[in-house]
Write a protein that holds these residues in place. Structure first.
Motif, PDB file in Angstrom:
ATOM      1  N   THR A 158       0.845  -1.187   0.000  1.00  0.00           N
ATOM      2  CA  THR A 158       0.000   0.000   0.000  1.00  0.00           C
ATOM      3  C   THR A 158       0.883   1.240   0.000  1.00  0.00           C
ATOM      4  OG1 THR A 158      -1.734  -1.117   1.230  1.00  0.00           O
ATOM      5  CG2 THR A 158      -1.713   1.277   1.312  1.00  0.00           C
ATOM      6  N   GLY A 159       0.783   2.003  -1.004  1.00  0.00           N
ATOM      7  CA  GLY A 159       1.592   3.231  -1.047  1.00  0.00           C
ATOM      8  C   GLY A 159       0.819   4.370  -0.429  1.00  0.00           C
ATOM      9  N   ASP A 160       1.112   5.578  -0.858  1.00  0.00           N
ATOM     10  CA  ASP A 160       0.394   6.726  -0.312  1.00  0.00           C
ATOM     11  C   ASP A 160      -0.883   6.998  -1.072  1.00  0.00           C
ATOM     12  OD1 ASP A 160       3.487   8.309   0.455  1.00  0.00           O
ATOM     13  OD2 ASP A 160       2.015   7.379   1.793  1.00  0.00           O
ATOM     14  N   THR A 161      -0.921   6.526  -2.271  1.00  0.00           N
ATOM     15  CA  THR A 161      -2.162   6.654  -3.040  1.00  0.00           C
ATOM     16  C   THR A 161      -2.543   5.255  -3.480  1.00  0.00           C
ATOM     17  OG1 THR A 161      -0.846   7.012  -5.000  1.00  0.00           O
ATOM     18  CG2 THR A 161      -1.712   8.969  -3.908  1.00  0.00           C
ATOM     19  N   GLY A 162      -3.609   5.160  -4.186  1.00  0.00           N
ATOM     20  CA  GLY A 162      -3.980   3.828  -4.647  1.00  0.00           C
ATOM     21  C   GLY A 162      -4.745   3.060  -3.582  1.00  0.00           C
ATOM     22  N   THR A 163      -5.087   1.819  -3.930  1.00  0.00           N
ATOM     23  CA  THR A 163      -5.955   1.030  -3.066  1.00  0.00           C
ATOM     24  C   THR A 163      -5.323   0.739  -1.717  1.00  0.00           C
ATOM     25  OG1 THR A 163      -6.156  -0.158  -5.131  1.00  0.00           O
ATOM     26  CG2 THR A 163      -7.597  -0.847  -3.347  1.00  0.00           C
ATOM     27  N   ILE A 164      -6.150   0.807  -0.690  1.00  0.00           N
ATOM     28  CA  ILE A 164      -5.694   0.455   0.652  1.00  0.00           C
ATOM     29  C   ILE A 164      -5.819  -1.060   0.795  1.00  0.00           C
ATOM     30  CG2 ILE A 164      -6.196   0.653   3.106  1.00  0.00           C
ATOM     31  CD1 ILE A 164      -7.085   3.447   2.666  1.00  0.00           C
ATOM     32  N   GLN A 165      -4.703  -1.721   1.122  1.00  0.00           N
ATOM     33  CA  GLN A 165      -4.699  -3.184   1.228  1.00  0.00           C
ATOM     34  C   GLN A 165      -4.950  -3.605   2.666  1.00  0.00           C
ATOM     35  OE1 GLN A 165      -4.478  -5.159  -1.273  1.00  0.00           O
ATOM     36  NE2 GLN A 165      -3.777  -3.802  -2.896  1.00  0.00           N
ATOM     37  N   ILE A 166      -5.926  -4.471   2.812  1.00  0.00           N
ATOM     38  CA  ILE A 166      -6.223  -5.035   4.131  1.00  0.00           C
ATOM     39  C   ILE A 166      -6.238  -6.551   3.979  1.00  0.00           C
ATOM     40  CG2 ILE A 166      -7.964  -5.188   5.964  1.00  0.00           C
ATOM     41  CD1 ILE A 166      -8.837  -2.401   5.227  1.00  0.00           C
ATOM     42  N   ALA A 167      -5.838  -7.251   5.021  1.00  0.00           N
ATOM     43  CA  ALA A 167      -5.828  -8.718   4.953  1.00  0.00           C
ATOM     44  C   ALA A 167      -6.921  -9.290   5.848  1.00  0.00           C
ATOM     45  CB  ALA A 167      -4.477  -9.259   5.383  1.00  0.00           C
ATOM     46  N   ILE A 189       2.143 -18.924  10.571  1.00  0.00           N
ATOM     47  CA  ILE A 189       2.686 -18.724   9.224  1.00  0.00           C
ATOM     48  C   ILE A 189       1.823 -17.738   8.453  1.00  0.00           C
ATOM     49  CG2 ILE A 189       3.217 -19.842   7.042  1.00  0.00           C
ATOM     50  CD1 ILE A 189       3.904 -22.326   8.480  1.00  0.00           C
ATOM     51  N   ALA A 190       0.501 -17.883   8.600  1.00  0.00           N
ATOM     52  CA  ALA A 190      -0.409 -16.982   7.887  1.00  0.00           C
ATOM     53  C   ALA A 190      -0.197 -15.547   8.333  1.00  0.00           C
ATOM     54  CB  ALA A 190      -1.852 -17.404   8.140  1.00  0.00           C
ATOM     55  N   ALA A 191      -0.026 -15.369   9.646  1.00  0.00           N
ATOM     56  CA  ALA A 191       0.180 -14.019  10.160  1.00  0.00           C
ATOM     57  C   ALA A 191       1.452 -13.416   9.567  1.00  0.00           C
ATOM     58  CB  ALA A 191       0.266 -14.041  11.683  1.00  0.00           C
ATOM     59  N   GLN A 192       2.494 -14.223   9.506  1.00  0.00           N
ATOM     60  CA  GLN A 192       3.736 -13.728   8.910  1.00  0.00           C
ATOM     61  C   GLN A 192       3.528 -13.371   7.453  1.00  0.00           C
ATOM     62  OE1 GLN A 192       6.305 -12.619  10.019  1.00  0.00           O
ATOM     63  NE2 GLN A 192       7.185 -13.798  11.697  1.00  0.00           N
ATOM     64  N   LYS A 193       2.707 -14.167   6.790  1.00  0.00           N
ATOM     65  CA  LYS A 193       2.432 -13.870   5.379  1.00  0.00           C
ATOM     66  C   LYS A 193       1.755 -12.515   5.266  1.00  0.00           C
ATOM     67  CE  LYS A 193       1.469 -15.526   1.028  1.00  0.00           C
ATOM     68  NZ  LYS A 193       2.514 -14.860   0.335  1.00  0.00           N
ATOM     69  N   ALA A 194       0.745 -12.299   6.144  1.00  0.00           N
ATOM     70  CA  ALA A 194       0.042 -11.018   6.103  1.00  0.00           C
ATOM     71  C   ALA A 194       1.003  -9.864   6.370  1.00  0.00           C
ATOM     72  CB  ALA A 194      -1.095 -11.023   7.121  1.00  0.00           C
ATOM     73  N   VAL A 195       1.881 -10.079   7.331  1.00  0.00           N
ATOM     74  CA  VAL A 195       2.858  -9.037   7.657  1.00  0.00           C
ATOM     75  C   VAL A 195       3.746  -8.752   6.450  1.00  0.00           C
ATOM     76  CG1 VAL A 195       4.921  -8.558   9.018  1.00  0.00           C
ATOM     77  CG2 VAL A 195       2.891  -9.441  10.127  1.00  0.00           C
ATOM     78  N   SER A 196       4.144  -9.844   5.760  1.00  0.00           N
ATOM     79  CA  SER A 196       5.040  -9.648   4.616  1.00  0.00           C
ATOM     80  C   SER A 196       4.328  -8.953   3.480  1.00  0.00           C
ATOM     81  CB  SER A 196       5.592 -10.989   4.137  1.00  0.00           C
ATOM     82  OG  SER A 196       4.600 -11.697   3.439  1.00  0.00           O
ATOM     83  N   MET A 197       2.996  -9.029   3.480  1.00  0.00           N
ATOM     84  CA  MET A 197       2.256  -8.349   2.416  1.00  0.00           C
ATOM     85  C   MET A 197       2.124  -6.859   2.712  1.00  0.00           C
ATOM     86  SD  MET A 197      -0.654 -11.184   1.342  1.00  0.00           S
ATOM     87  CE  MET A 197      -1.805 -10.511   2.454  1.00  0.00           C
ATOM     88  N   LYS A 198       2.604  -6.471   3.894  1.00  0.00           N
ATOM     89  CA  LYS A 198       2.631  -5.068   4.291  1.00  0.00           C
ATOM     90  C   LYS A 198       1.266  -4.404   4.145  1.00  0.00           C
ATOM     91  CE  LYS A 198       7.548  -4.016   3.602  1.00  0.00           C
ATOM     92  NZ  LYS A 198       7.971  -5.292   4.062  1.00  0.00           N
ATOM     93  N   VAL A 199       0.245  -5.093   4.644  1.00  0.00           N
ATOM     94  CA  VAL A 199      -1.087  -4.515   4.580  1.00  0.00           C
ATOM     95  C   VAL A 199      -1.231  -3.475   5.686  1.00  0.00           C
ATOM     96  CG1 VAL A 199      -2.158  -6.533   3.561  1.00  0.00           C
ATOM     97  CG2 VAL A 199      -1.948  -6.377   6.033  1.00  0.00           C
ATOM     98  N   VAL A 200      -2.294  -2.686   5.579  1.00  0.00           N
ATOM     99  CA  VAL A 200      -2.520  -1.626   6.551  1.00  0.00           C
ATOM    100  C   VAL A 200      -2.984  -2.219   7.877  1.00  0.00           C
ATOM    101  CG1 VAL A 200      -4.003   0.327   7.081  1.00  0.00           C
ATOM    102  CG2 VAL A 200      -2.979   0.119   4.822  1.00  0.00           C
ATOM    103  N   ALA A 201      -3.877  -3.206   7.796  1.00  0.00           N
ATOM    104  CA  ALA A 201      -4.396  -3.839   9.013  1.00  0.00           C
ATOM    105  C   ALA A 201      -4.908  -5.223   8.651  1.00  0.00           C
ATOM    106  CB  ALA A 201      -5.517  -2.992   9.619  1.00  0.00           C
TER     107      ALA A 201
END
Lengths: 387, 303, 640
Positions: free
Chosen positions: A26-35, A89-101
């Motif tokens: 998720t950058g500063d613009t564009g879609t907000i990524q949530i997991a 493992i799933a949590a780590q995956k979410a973290v690696s996806m650098k989602v907002v929340a």
């Protein structure tokens, strides 16, 4: 030949590996990524898949209303397989996806390791199906929240209702040795303690059935013979529907009260309408009862997309979690985790989910969650019970 | 006392399901020494097939053939369907692995089990389904003052009948001798002119088919089915087979019934939460006392 | 050729040809080290590679935990062949011991690492001792039972110890001399270094007397016992060691997850461990690690397929077994040569193992009357008749209503060849089985070298100085010929697990002696050139000689041969007779069961005749040959 096949397969694996490693940031613009962390496979697959559907509906509604901060939101699902190791493992995956929340997860012992990982990585996570006290009581977590109620609230509600409203002198509590069911059962027992001490009531049955099985005739026979005035079943609806029918077949007539995972459309289907009718349930307000606009929209869109509405409260809490996160982003005017967390602790007035206002305590529990006694009406739908 | 009899009946009912599943299981196990982990999932698949037949046709079947007729047709459908599935399964997943030995077969069976379970989930969804009350034949009557349903009696009788039929085939017919020969020594059986492929086809068709019938009955009796319902039954079937003695068909049946009884009585009189612990402890004690199962195994080893 | 070999070949690291008929290059000799170096470099740099996030490092951590579990199960299932489907019980105990002691008594995690191993090992010893004798699938269901009992006990929270279905949380992380281990990368290195050390020990163990003994049991437990291997002890050792390693895995898991709950220790987990060992290859150490990698990484890689990923996993398991049923990295025995045995200090050329003359006579000497390399024989308690080595007095065996052997008195003279003959079904092999301890006599006594051996276990009897061959040839089929023979001197060596792992001076010397003895005996029967062949590939006649060589390698006083000439043609029988007589000259006493009258008449010094379990004649060969009763027993009575 086999060699070539193996080499080709190995290359394919490596390719998939690389591709899946590419994170959408998720950058500063564009879609907000949530997991969304949910059990898509494994024993709780039915809850996880419903949660996924719920969150899809909520995402669509939020985006149609303009998203947040002028941006659309997108939710990616991470499967935690209904077990703690895959959850980590799933949590780590979410973290690696650098989602907002993260919205997640379901099952307290599954959520525990994930919450630790999110906390360590300073990522906001909102659980929707994890009711054990220890998640917010034993550990102080800044970034952990939950939109579902806690076991003690539900247990207390049952205790008071059973003794004071129903006047029950002999109480039976049945669970299934799972984290959730035993948690509620234990809390109910704890809440009954003052009444037990004052000799106003007694617990005549406290035992577990084995989930995944079908035949509880031995247990219900034993239960019947303790002659209870009320029977509290804190397990899940697949077993709930079976056990109530078998109990009625065995001649048990006392009122049946289910915990909030025990009764839904499938319960009625399994038990049969004639048996399910009149069963009670301790439950936070259901989506069918809430009269807010969002609830209405949610119901309609869900029905439209999936031809049904969610049969248990947890998927709806998952949608609530999404609304809460989006609301907090709006209030904080930022996608920074600390800002979101602070907003969620202090500044959520006006944010509403499907089941109503999403306010959180300092520890991250949902505030002001009322419990009501619901009843299965003659048409199989759940309505508020009038004593 | 009445409670005791009631718990006995409960136990026999559960037990007859275990016995029926164990029967199909031990057919394959006795001959191929294959621990077919997928057997439980075939049982579940049978349940789903019966459900699909009875629901999909909007109870057309029950309308035209009556409740009992509907049940019979569903069972037939499952019998054929799962029998076919069993044969296919053997052909695709097991036959190529025979030369590698038993342990590799176990992994194959595990893979097949995971595949089937998730396959069922993919086709029918992860939510539990229910056989609607409308298609279930069930009249209650009183046996010695205790509530019993006709379905319970039918299940018990059907299990016994099937077991007798299987036992008769295996012990008293020539083909049965061929089956037993193949179980003892496959290569020598081939040399004696037995077409081992026919034997294998037979057991992989009949064993799973029995599981399929059990699945339909289970669905009708308990009315709830879910994609992972087969796992527990598969494990209990394996336990029952060992309890009775490997390769022993009456043994598997008795093992299943005993298992059900033990579970019921322990859950009824002591604790539901500890019942599986109790059952396994009893199993270990039995094996210590009789290392080849209750009814013993039919092999001899020459030193 | 498997993938590994072909890749290595292409890189020029091809397998070394045995028997040195090709020049041995630097690459081929050091192939192992180079592979190790490359792998090591990969491991060390993995967390720092560009696209590797904490997620993939955690995956690698879990691969490590499951690799350790796979290795622990590999000992039980792969090496010994015991069907264990409840291995998570030991994993759970390790995890819970760590959890309970750390959260309630604040015992440091690093101390709990060996402690969990010990508790798990102790538990394994207690629960498997009573059931270790069960066969195959019966043991399987018992292990399943143990696994479920442990898990359900955890759920039911006895004495409020285990936290019930919630489990225990708030477990701390390890602290290595002040360095707190809590990041993914730290855990990764911590785990894999521990695994490295364990693998090092396991490889040494695999190539030691212990490892070989385990393989003998897997191949044929009866033959192993008859070669002097204490089968029961080794099976228990496997379980105990396996449990200890699983306990360590539990400790690692608990300290990383910071919480444990019963959901992690289901029967499905045990089945997954089973798959790991088989996917990798039974008895293969790199295989178990590889198997763990597949089982953990596969579902991760297939996340895109959401609810279908397990479907593909099931499919993958089936495909693996169809295409590579031996495992991805099976343990290679054939073609590894004597080097593959892992014994230090072997001469460069194999032939030098058999120096001109014999190896150290002390190794070859039959067991002395008092001490056998540290095995002290108990004092003499029985007076034997003059010149007798073995005597059975009134030995009887009844199976229910059937009397197989009835009051048999057998006398075997020292330094002579005694033959036991009789029609088929007379009970000859049964008598042998009683002498060697496989059956316990219903009545009577068996004396050997002045000691009562009636109730002793087979492996003990072997260590006293009796060796045997079997009527139906019981070799260890998937092992090489030299490995087969090396089971002989097993019972005279003393090195245990620790010595094997540490390669103590005594152990190294013992191993060399074992190989030297085996080499000598193999050469003696003329099979030296087959030393690296798998036993099952030998023709029948040579298999017989192999079995005899194995028996000789135990350096016995008394050699019991059960129908040694069966299946041999005339020429081969003659050669056998020559060999047997040479053995007597060397100092062995022989006891034979024989049907071939030429052999019996040709070499026996004394003949006993058995019919229907009873002795009907005894004496010099020519007297027995003409004995009326003997002729009737074989040919039947003439009708009057």
């Amino acid at each position: 030949m086999r060699k070539t096949v193996s080499v080709v397969l190995a290359c394919m694996l490596v390719a998939v590996l690389f591709l899946s490693g590419c994170a959408k940031k998720t950058g500063d613009t564009g879609t907000i990524q949530i997991a969304l962390q949910a059990p898509i496979t494994g024993d709780y697959a039915y809850e996880g898949q419903m949660a996924k559907q719920s969150v899809e509906v909520a995402t669509e509604l939020i985006n149609k209303a303009g998203g947040v901060l002028g941006r659309q939101i997108a939710v990616t699902v991470v499967d935690d397989g209904s077990n703690p190791k895959d959850s980590a493992i799933a949590a780590q995956k979410a973290v690696s996806m650098k989602v907002v929340a993260v919205i997640g997860s379901y099952g307290s012992s599954v959520t525990e390791p994930a919450a630790d990982i999110y906390e360590k990585n300073k990522m906001v996570s909102v659980a929707y199906g994890a009711t054990a006290l220890r998640l917010t009581v034993d550990k102080q977590r800044t970034y952990f929240f939950r939109t579902c109620g806690r076991d003690d609230a539900q247990g207390l509600f049952f205790a008071k209702y059973a003794v004071e409203t129903m006047g029950a002198k002999r109480i039976a509590i049945m669970h299934d040795n799972s984290t959730f069911a035993k948690g509620v059962a234990e809390e109910a027992k704890k809440a009954l303690q003052p009444y037990l001490d004052a000799k106003k009531t007694e617990i005549v049955y406290y035992d577990a059935i084995t989930p995944g099985e079908k035949d509880f005739s031995a247990a219900v026979t034993k239960l019947r013979n303790t002659k209870p005035d009320v029977w509290y079943f804190t397990g899940y609806y697949p077993e709930g529907g079976l056990v109530i029918r078998q109990a009625r077949d065995a001649g048990l007539t006392c009122p049946f009260i289910g915990g909030n995972a025990a009764i839904n459309d499938d319960f009625v289907k399994i038990a049969g309408l004639d048996v399910a009718k009149g069963a009670l349930m301790t439950q936070e307000p259901l989506v069918t009862d809430v009269t807010t606009t969002i609830a209405g929209q949610f119901r309609d869109l869900y029905q439209q997309k999936f031809n049904t509405i969610p049969s248990s409260p947890w998927p709806v809490y998952a949608a609530d979690a999404l609304y809460a996160i989006v609301g907090a982003i709006g209030k904080a005017n930022s996608t920074d985790a600390d800002a979101i967390a602070t907003a969620m602790h202090t500044n959520m007035t006006g944010v509403e989910g499907v089941t109503g206002p999403t306010l959180f305590t300092a520890q991250g529990d949902r505030k002001d969650v009322p419990y009501k006694m619901y009843e299965v009406a003659a048409d199989g739908k759940l309505v508020v019970h009038k004593p | 006392m009445a409670t005791f009899v009631e718990q006995l009946i409960n136990g026999l009912t559960i037990g007859s399901f275990y016995a029926l599943v164990a029967l199909g299981y031990s057919m394959v196990y006795g001959v191929m020494k294959l621990i077919n982990f997928a057997h439980g999932d075939l049982f579940a698949l049978g349940s789903y097939l019966g459900y699909t037949l009875l629901i999909a046709s909007s109870s057309w079947v029950t309308v035209h053939f009556g409740l009992w007729g509907g049940m019979a047709i569903a069972m037939l459908f499952a019998f054929v369907g799962i029998g076919l599935a069993g044969v296919l399964m053997e052909r695709i997943a097991y036959r190529p692995v025979y030369p590698a030995g038993r342990l590799s077969l176990v992994v194959s069976a595990l893979g097949m089990s995971i595949f089937l379970q998730n396959g069922i989930m993919a086709i029918w969804g992860s939510r539990p389904q229910a056989y609607p009350a409308a298609v279930v034949p069930s009249t209650r009557f009183s046996l010695l003052g205790l509530p019993v349903t006709t379905l319970q009696v039918v299940i018990l009788l059907l299990s016994f009948t099937l077991m007798l039929i299987i036992w008769f085939i295996v012990e008293k017919t020539t083909f049965g001798a061929a089956i037993r020969a193949t179980a003892l020594d496959r290569s020598t059986a081939t040399l004696m002119g037995i077409d081992v492929r026919v034997v294998i086809f037979f057991i992989f068709a009949l064993g799973p088919a029995l599981g399929g019938i059990a699945g339909v009955m289970n669905g009708l009796y308990y009315r709830a089915i879910s994609f992972n319902m087969g796992w527990t039954y598969g494990l209990k079937a394996f336990t029952a087979t060992i309890l009775g003695g490997i390769g022993n068909i009456p043994g598997a049946m008795i093992g299943g019934l005993l298992l059900g009884l033990m579970e019921s009585l322990f859950a009824g009189y002591v604790s539901g939460a500890w019942k599986d612990v109790f059952v396994f402890v009893i199993l270990i004690v039995v094996l210590l006392w009789r290392p080849t199962g209750l009814l013993g195994e039919k092999t001899a080893e020459k030193v | 050729m498997g993938i590994t070999e072909s890749i290595l070949n292409r890189v020029g690291l091809g397998a070394k040809k045995p028997s040195g008929d090709q020049p041995v290059t630097y690459w081929s000799r050091n192939r192992g080290w180079l592979l190790l170096a490359v792998t090591g470099a990969l491991f060390a740099t993995y967390p720092f590679l560009p696209f590797i996030t904490d997620y993939w490092i955690d995956v690698a951590f879990f691969v490590g935990v499951y690799a350790l579990l796979g290795l622990s199960l590999n000992i039980v299932l792969g090496e010994v062949g015991l069907f264990d489907l409840g291995h998570t019980a030991f994993y759970a105990i390790g995890a819970y011991v760590t959890a309970i002691l750390n959260t309630s008594l604040h015992v440091p995690i690093i101390v709990l690492l060996p402690l969990s191993a010990l508790v798990a090992a102790g538990f394994a010893y207690l629960v498997t001792s009573p059931v270790i004798h069960l066969k195959g699938d019966y043991l399987c269901i018992v292990t399943i039972g143990i696994g479920e009992i442990v898990r359900l006990t955890m759920i039911n929270n006895p004495f409020n110890l285990t936290g019930g279905p919630n489990g225990i949380n708030g477990i701390g992380g390890p602290n290595l001399f002040g360095l707190a281990i809590n990041s993914s990368t730290q855990f990764y290195f911590y785990t894999w270094i521990i695994i490295g050390i364990i693998v090092f020990g396991l490889i040494r163990l695999q190539h030691s007397r212990i490892g070989r003994a385990w393989n003998y049991i897997r191949e044929d437990a009866t033959a192993a016992e008859a070669s002097g291997v204490d089968v029961r002890s080794y099976k228990l050792l496997a379980f105990v060691l396996g449990a200890a390693l699983a306990g360590i895995a539990g400790n690692l898991y608990a300290s990383k997850q910071m919480s444990v709950s019963p959901q992690s220790f289901t029967f499905i987990e045990s089945s997954l461990l089973f798959c790991i060992v088989l996917l990798g290859g039974l008895g293969s150490i790199p295989g178990s690690i590889l198997g763990a990698a597949v089982v953990v990484v596969f579902p991760e890689v297939f996340r895109q397929f959401a609810s279908y990923r397990l479907l593909f996993f099931g499919l993958a398991l089936m495909l693996m077994m169809i295409f590579r049923p031996g495992g991805m990295w099976p343990r290679k025995r054939e073609g590894t040569g004597l080097d593959g045995l892992g014994i230090r200090g072997l001469p460069k050329k194999d032939e030098d193992l058999i120096p001109l003359g014999k190896p150290d006579p002390a190794i070859l000497k039959p067991a002395t009357t008092a001490v056998v390399r540290g095995v002290k024989l108990p004092p003499v308690t029985v007076a034997m008749d003059e010149g007798m080595l073995l005597q059975t007095h009134g030995t009887t065996l009844k199976f229910g209503g059937l009397t197989a052997v009835n009051n048999f008195d057998l006398n075997v003279q020292t330094g002579k060849i005694t033959s036991l003959i009789g029609p088929n079904g007379a009970g000859k092999t049964t008598l042998f089985n009683m002498i060697t301890g496989i059956y316990k006599p219903t009545a009577g006594q068996i004396d050997f070298l002045g000691r009562d051996i009636t109730d002793l276990k087979p492996h003990t009897i072997i260590s006293y100085g009796i060796a045997r061959t079997f009527q139906n040839i019981r070799l260890f089929p998937s092992l090489t010929c030299i490995e087969n023979i090396m089971s002989g001197p097993h019972c005279h060596a003393r090195s245990g697990t620790w010595a094997a792992v540490m390669h103590t001076v005594a152990e190294v010397r013992e191993e060399r002696d074992i190989v030297a003895t085996a080499a000598y005996r193999l050469d003696q029967v003329g099979l030296w050139k087959y030393r690296n062949e798998l036993a099952k590939n030998l023709p029948y006649g040579k298999q017989r000689y192999l079995e005899i060589a194995r028996a000789l390698a135990t350096s016995p006083h008394l050699l019991i041969l059960d129908e040694p000439s069966s299946g041999l043609n005339d020429k081969e029988s003659e050669d056998l007779m020559v060999l047997l007589q040479a053995l007597v000259k060397e100092g062995f006493t022989l006891l034979l069961i024989e049907h071939d009258m030429q052999v019996v008449m040709g070499i026996s010094d004394w003949v006993a005749v058995m019919d229907m379990g009873q002795k009907i004649a005894e004496g010099l060969p020519k007297d027995v040959y003409n004995n009326q009763r003997v002729i009737e027993a074989y040919l039947g009575k003439e009708d009057d």
